[in-house]
Design a protein around this motif. Structure first.
Motif, PDB file in Angstrom:
ATOM      1  N   SER A 130      54.847  31.365  40.935  1.00 45.33           N
ATOM      2  CA  SER A 130      54.104  31.394  42.204  1.00 45.33           C
ATOM      3  C   SER A 130      53.313  32.477  42.232  1.00 45.33           C
ATOM      4  O   SER A 130      54.195  33.734  41.856  1.00 45.33           O
ATOM      5  CB  SER A 130      54.842  31.030  43.602  1.00 45.33           C
ATOM      6  OG  SER A 130      55.432  29.609  43.280  1.00 45.33           O
ATOM      7  N   ASP A 131      52.035  32.793  42.582  1.00 46.26           N
ATOM      8  CA  ASP A 131      51.357  34.029  42.990  1.00 46.26           C
ATOM      9  C   ASP A 131      50.965  34.747  41.510  1.00 46.26           C
ATOM     10  O   ASP A 131      51.661  35.962  41.587  1.00 46.26           O
ATOM     11  CB  ASP A 131      51.883  34.967  43.748  1.00 46.26           C
ATOM     12  CG  ASP A 131      50.936  35.895  44.442  1.00 46.26           C
ATOM     13  OD1 ASP A 131      49.772  35.695  44.365  1.00 46.26           O
ATOM     14  OD2 ASP A 131      51.550  37.054  44.952  1.00 46.26           O
ATOM     15  N   PRO A 138      44.337  27.219  43.007  1.00 44.50           N
ATOM     16  CA  PRO A 138      44.436  28.601  43.248  1.00 44.50           C
ATOM     17  C   PRO A 138      44.893  28.943  44.715  1.00 44.50           C
ATOM     18  O   PRO A 138      45.566  29.713  45.114  1.00 44.50           O
ATOM     19  CB  PRO A 138      43.135  29.329  42.858  1.00 44.50           C
ATOM     20  CG  PRO A 138      42.605  28.305  41.767  1.00 44.50           C
ATOM     21  CD  PRO A 138      43.084  26.926  42.323  1.00 44.50           C
ATOM     22  N   LEU A 139      44.286  28.195  45.648  1.00 49.20           N
ATOM     23  CA  LEU A 139      44.378  28.486  46.944  1.00 49.20           C
ATOM     24  C   LEU A 139      45.742  27.811  47.379  1.00 49.20           C
ATOM     25  O   LEU A 139      46.484  28.735  48.298  1.00 49.20           O
ATOM     26  CB  LEU A 139      43.417  27.607  48.015  1.00 49.20           C
ATOM     27  CG  LEU A 139      43.554  27.413  49.457  1.00 49.20           C
ATOM     28  CD1 LEU A 139      43.371  29.072  49.966  1.00 49.20           C
ATOM     29  CD2 LEU A 139      42.812  26.647  50.122  1.00 49.20           C
ATOM     30  N   SER A 140      46.622  27.100  46.625  1.00 53.61           N
ATOM     31  CA  SER A 140      47.930  26.391  46.963  1.00 53.61           C
ATOM     32  C   SER A 140      48.849  27.509  46.398  1.00 53.61           C
ATOM     33  O   SER A 140      49.993  27.595  47.016  1.00 53.61           O
ATOM     34  CB  SER A 140      48.230  25.113  46.224  1.00 53.61           C
ATOM     35  OG  SER A 140      47.150  24.285  47.026  1.00 53.61           O
ATOM     36  N   ILE A 141      48.667  28.092  45.013  1.00 54.17           N
ATOM     37  CA  ILE A 141      49.632  29.062  44.461  1.00 54.17           C
ATOM     38  C   ILE A 141      49.539  30.326  44.606  1.00 54.17           C
ATOM     39  O   ILE A 141      50.326  30.912  44.177  1.00 54.17           O
ATOM     40  CB  ILE A 141      49.468  28.479  43.139  1.00 54.17           C
ATOM     41  CG1 ILE A 141      50.892  28.788  42.195  1.00 54.17           C
ATOM     42  CG2 ILE A 141      48.492  29.194  42.231  1.00 54.17           C
ATOM     43  CD1 ILE A 141      51.974  27.579  42.777  1.00 54.17           C
ATOM     44  N   ALA A 180      44.440  40.221  45.787  1.00 53.21           N
ATOM     45  CA  ALA A 180      43.889  41.036  44.552  1.00 53.21           C
ATOM     46  C   ALA A 180      44.006  40.185  43.196  1.00 53.21           C
ATOM     47  O   ALA A 180      43.347  40.253  42.419  1.00 53.21           O
ATOM     48  CB  ALA A 180      44.946  42.187  44.469  1.00 53.21           C
ATOM     49  N   LYS A 181      44.598  38.972  43.433  1.00 52.74           N
ATOM     50  CA  LYS A 181      44.536  37.973  42.412  1.00 52.74           C
ATOM     51  C   LYS A 181      43.550  36.644  42.514  1.00 52.74           C
ATOM     52  O   LYS A 181      43.424  35.870  41.726  1.00 52.74           O
ATOM     53  CB  LYS A 181      45.987  37.339  42.116  1.00 52.74           C
ATOM     54  CG  LYS A 181      46.976  38.356  41.621  1.00 52.74           C
ATOM     55  CD  LYS A 181      48.417  38.084  41.347  1.00 52.74           C
ATOM     56  CE  LYS A 181      49.347  38.874  40.963  1.00 52.74           C
ATOM     57  NZ  LYS A 181      50.744  38.763  40.927  1.00 52.74           N
ATOM     58  N   TYR A 182      42.659  36.633  43.597  1.00 50.46           N
ATOM     59  CA  TYR A 182      42.273  35.662  44.042  1.00 50.46           C
ATOM     60  C   TYR A 182      40.926  35.444  43.027  1.00 50.46           C
ATOM     61  O   TYR A 182      40.314  36.460  42.714  1.00 50.46           O
ATOM     62  CB  TYR A 182      41.559  35.875  45.238  1.00 50.46           C
ATOM     63  CG  TYR A 182      42.240  35.289  46.375  1.00 50.46           C
ATOM     64  CD1 TYR A 182      43.545  35.083  46.224  1.00 50.46           C
ATOM     65  CD2 TYR A 182      41.629  35.262  47.811  1.00 50.46           C
ATOM     66  CE1 TYR A 182      44.377  34.594  47.266  1.00 50.46           C
ATOM     67  CE2 TYR A 182      42.513  35.055  48.909  1.00 50.46           C
ATOM     68  CZ  TYR A 182      43.732  34.611  48.605  1.00 50.46           C
ATOM     69  OH  TYR A 182      44.597  34.248  49.860  1.00 50.46           O
ATOM     70  N   PRO A 183      40.606  34.144  42.635  1.00 48.43           N
ATOM     71  CA  PRO A 183      39.409  34.025  41.811  1.00 48.43           C
ATOM     72  C   PRO A 183      38.274  34.048  42.831  1.00 48.43           C
ATOM     73  O   PRO A 183      38.299  34.334  43.907  1.00 48.43           O
ATOM     74  CB  PRO A 183      39.383  32.658  41.118  1.00 48.43           C
ATOM     75  CG  PRO A 183      40.413  31.992  42.062  1.00 48.43           C
ATOM     76  CD  PRO A 183      41.284  32.999  42.624  1.00 48.43           C
ATOM     77  N   VAL A 184      36.997  34.302  42.183  1.00 52.01           N
ATOM     78  CA  VAL A 184      35.737  34.390  42.778  1.00 52.01           C
ATOM     79  C   VAL A 184      35.595  33.224  44.065  1.00 52.01           C
ATOM     80  O   VAL A 184      35.021  33.578  45.149  1.00 52.01           O
ATOM     81  CB  VAL A 184      34.666  34.318  42.074  1.00 52.01           C
ATOM     82  CG1 VAL A 184      34.178  33.153  41.251  1.00 52.01           C
ATOM     83  CG2 VAL A 184      33.311  34.970  42.940  1.00 52.01           C
TER      84      VAL A 184
END
Length: 306
Positions: A166-167, A242-245, A250-254
């Motif tokens: 996770s994350d 990506p929103l769930s995991i 800082a690790k967010y995609p665009v």
């Protein structure tokens, strides 16, 4: 003795006037006019479709060049009165947009290359190997393409969480390293590779991996480009997983950063900043499509005629 009645001589063929409507070999003068009208109607339809298709993109571009007051004005203006690039500057000031673009490039790039490798290997096995249950397994894999992503969201989340991913970037990419569409696409192209070519390489002593890399893969250029374009666009726009995991911004995609930017500007009337962010976020995928357009169209055409 009376003379015989005069014999009527038929006129020469050239002197016979053609009967209107009975000469089938005469050119139809109505055809050019009909063809011209059909062409004009076709152009009119194409222009109308192009206007409808590009109107949202045009509105997106001019909205990024407006001030917040002009963007919120009613009636809206179709041309910016005083064009400004302030919205683009605020995109990178309010949120870590540059970092999120790098995150998306990393996630989409690594995932797409992994999908290309796994799809080529699996497609080669399904196309050139004979084993019991091959067709049943292949169509079972293809059937997973029709499962809505929301159905597999919770099981995938439990599996990835139990692995301690996770994350993390690996947790974002792991469930999508194998793609059913990619396997289907590569299998269809590899099936057209002549068996004699592969048998000749085997007789020369080449291993199966070497045959795949040096004999089969060079013949799959349209399929490779097509699969890369599809997968890069898919992973670039992937929002739900990506929103769930992911928890760290800082690790967010665009796409996640863009939604965060929308929440920041929703109540203060800076939607033109969101428009600028959306345009910047879509530029990499548009650039990839323009660079690979010719080969991409060839791959789609070959897939369509199979």
């Amino acid at each position: 003795m009376s003379l015989p009645p005069p014999v009527s001589v038929p006129p020469p063929v050239d002197d016979v006037a053609p009967v209107v409507g009975t000469d089938r070999n005469a050119p139809d003068r109505r055809r050019p006019r009909r063809s011209r009208w059909r062409r004009l109607a076709l152009y009119a339809v194409l222009v109308a479709v192009a206007v409808i298709q590009f109107a949202p993109l045009y509105w997106l571009i001019i909205s990024t060049l407006k001030t917040p007051q002009e963007f919120a004005s009613i009636p809206p203006t179709w041309f910016p009165e005083a064009p400004t690039l302030e919205a683009y500057a605020r995109v990178f000031q309010d949120v870590p947009f540059g970092r999120s673009i790098l995150n998306s490039i990393f996630i989409a790039g690594v995932s797409s290359l992994a999908v290309l490798v796994t799809s080529t290997m699996a497609g080669y096995v399904f196309a050139k190997y004979r084993f019991p249950g091959r067709d049943a397994i292949f169509w079972g894999v293809v059937a997973t393409m029709f499962l809505p992503p929301i159905v597999t969201l919770v099981p995938l989340y439990h599996v990835v969480s139990s692995l301690g991913l996770s994350d993390s970037y690996l947790g974002v990419m792991l469930p999508w390293l194998v793609n059913a569409f990619g396997i289907f696409l590569m299998r269809q192209f590899i099936a057209d590779v002549p068996d004699e070519l592969i048998d000749a390489a085997r007789i020369d002593g080449a291993s199966e991996l070497r045959i795949l890399v040096q004999v089969v893969a060079p013949l799959l250029r349209p399929a490779t480009i097509t699969l890369l374009v599809f997968t890069i666009v898919y992973y670039w726009n992937n929002f739900l997983w990506p929103l769930s995991i992911l928890q760290s911004e800082a690790k967010y995609p665009v796409v996640l950063t863009l939604s965060r930017l929308l929440s920041y500007t929703m109540g203060v009337g800076y939607q033109n900043v969101v428009m600028a962010g959306a345009l910047v976020a879509s530029l990499p995928t548009l650039l990839i499509f323009l660079l690979a357009q010719r080969v991409f169209v060839q791959g789609i055409a070959r897939t369509g005629v199979k």
